[in-house]
Enzyme design. Structure first.
Site, mmCIF file in Angstrom:
data_model
loop_
_atom_site.group_PDB
_atom_site.id
_atom_site.type_symbol
_atom_site.label_atom_id
_atom_site.label_comp_id
_atom_site.label_asym_id
_atom_site.label_seq_id
_atom_site.Cartn_x
_atom_site.Cartn_y
_atom_site.Cartn_z
ATOM 1 N N ASP A 79 59.447 -16.471 64.622
ATOM 2 C CA ASP A 79 58.683 -15.006 64.918
ATOM 3 C C ASP A 79 57.150 -15.190 65.291
ATOM 4 O O ASP A 79 56.573 -14.477 65.919
ATOM 5 C CB ASP A 79 58.793 -14.135 63.407
ATOM 6 C CG ASP A 79 59.355 -13.040 63.633
ATOM 7 O OD1 ASP A 79 59.946 -12.555 64.803
ATOM 8 O OD2 ASP A 79 59.815 -12.172 62.694
ATOM 9 N N LYS A 109 70.975 -9.545 65.246
ATOM 10 C CA LYS A 109 70.478 -11.135 65.393
ATOM 11 C C LYS A 109 71.555 -11.919 64.985
ATOM 12 O O LYS A 109 71.862 -12.990 65.584
ATOM 13 C CB LYS A 109 69.145 -11.185 64.559
ATOM 14 C CG LYS A 109 67.989 -10.758 65.162
ATOM 15 C CD LYS A 109 66.974 -10.375 64.158
ATOM 16 C CE LYS A 109 65.749 -9.815 64.584
ATOM 17 N NZ LYS A 109 64.771 -9.440 63.619
ATOM 18 N N GLN A 159 62.548 -10.689 57.906
ATOM 19 C CA GLN A 159 62.720 -9.247 58.469
ATOM 20 C C GLN A 159 61.743 -8.384 58.001
ATOM 21 O O GLN A 159 61.512 -8.094 56.623
ATOM 22 C CB GLN A 159 64.047 -8.573 58.235
ATOM 23 C CG GLN A 159 64.375 -7.312 59.030
ATOM 24 C CD GLN A 159 64.104 -7.335 60.498
ATOM 25 O OE1 GLN A 159 64.608 -8.356 61.133
ATOM 26 N NE2 GLN A 159 63.130 -6.627 61.063
#
Ligand code: NDP
Length: 297
Positions: free
Chosen positions: A121, A54, A98
């Protein structure tokens, strides 16, 4: 094999190209550099690979990347303090914590502490509600990538029968909301679904998000259907090697389907591309600028 292969690697490269163009324009015309902060708690090897990837792709499209690596024994209070700091930071337009988090940390609490406008997200309860009610939301990256591929292949999805196998909060449910938003007739199947084969056989679009290697055989697929395989499963291969397969038995399904995503190289690469797209979208919204079309739901 008769199916068209939906090449997620090439599609993701195209999305990253579009993101890079928008980032360059934001810098030139407005002096703004979109920034993505990624928070990793602990040493989970798969998460470390994702976070590295990422960060690399964020920089490649011209955005600022902020990586925060915290020890596995970081307290909830420390993590929440970092999230609050990132919420306040004007250089940060997207925040991703994460998952999974170490067991002593409450994932829902942490995700819901993120400013919904920076929740790239799309897991914050506000974004879940906005998506569910058809309002402008930050959309979870994996289902967004699937939707983009489906729209690209079909044009309009209106009236098509879609079956989503899997009802997780990160893939199955948001996928179903997105397909409903595009006027599909949507069935959500799960582990208690009776006669899954018959349910899948009705579908013009099958999205498999289960986590069971090759569980959907070709004879479940309606001839000509589009198959989106979200699953990523590692299985034993020759010798002591392993290989990645999806939730769909690719070889038999590709003989029947009209189009199918491979694993690897299908949905997987789209997820990070959509994360970058969401960050640009969040940056534009935060600054009251027109958001790029084609990069949102
Ligand atoms: P979860 O484990 O959270 O959800 C799996 C779902 O599958 C559940 O709803 C479960 O039903 C359902 N299920 C389990 N067994 C069956 C069965 N026999 N028949 C029908 N349904 C069943 O998984 P995720 O949604 O997080 O992930 C699914 C897959 O997608 C995994 O392989 C994961 O690695 C992959 N993935 C890939 C991503 C990418 O970037 N390409 C991103 C995210 C995930 P129930 O609710 O009843 O238990």
């Amino acid at each position: 094999m008769t199916a068209t292969i939906l090449d997620g690697k090439a599609f993701a490269a195209r999305i990253r190209g579009e993101v890079a163009t928008h980032v360059a324009r934001l810098k030139e015309e407005h002096g703004i550099t979109p920034g993505l902060a990624v928070v990793l708690v602990g040493e989970d090897p798969a998460s470390q690979v994702y976070v590295r990837s990422k960060g690399k792709q964020t920089v490649e499209v011209g955005m600022a990347s902020f990586e925060h690596r915290l020890d596995a024994d970081t307290s909830e209070a420390e993590l929440l303090a970092l999230v609050r700091q990132l919420n306040e930071d004007p250089a940060v337009h997207g925040i991703l914590v994460q998952l999974p988090l170490p067991g002593h940390l409450d994932e829902d609490l942490v995700i819901n502490a993120i400013d919904p406008a920076k929740d790239v997200d799309g897991f914050h309860i506000s974004n879940v509600g906005l998506l569910g009610t058809g309002q402008k939301a930050m959309v979870p990256c994996t289902p967004l990538g699937c939707l983009m591929m489906l729209r690209d292949h079909h044009g309009s999805l209106s009236g098509l029968d879609a079956v989503v196998i899997g009802r997780s909060n990160i893939v199955g449910k948001p996928m179903a909301s997105l397909l409903l938003g595009d006027s599909c007739t949507v069935t959500i199947a799960h582990s208690r679904t009776k006669d899954l084969a018959e349910v899948v056989r009705r579908a013009d679009i099958v999205v498999a998000a289960v986590g069971r290697p090759q569980m959907v055989p070709g004879d479940w697929i309606k001839p000509g259907a589009t198959v989106i395989d979200v699953g990523i499963n590692r299985i034993p291969a020759e010798g002591d090697k392993t290989r990645l397969v999806g939730d769909v038995d690719f070889d038999s399904a590709a003989d029947v389907a009209g189009a199918i995503t491979p694993v690897p190289g299908g949905v997987g690469p789209m997820t990070i591309a959509c994360l970058l797209a969401n960050t640009v979208t969040a940056c534009c919204r935060a600054n009251g600028l027109d958001e790029p079309s084609g990069l949102t739901a």
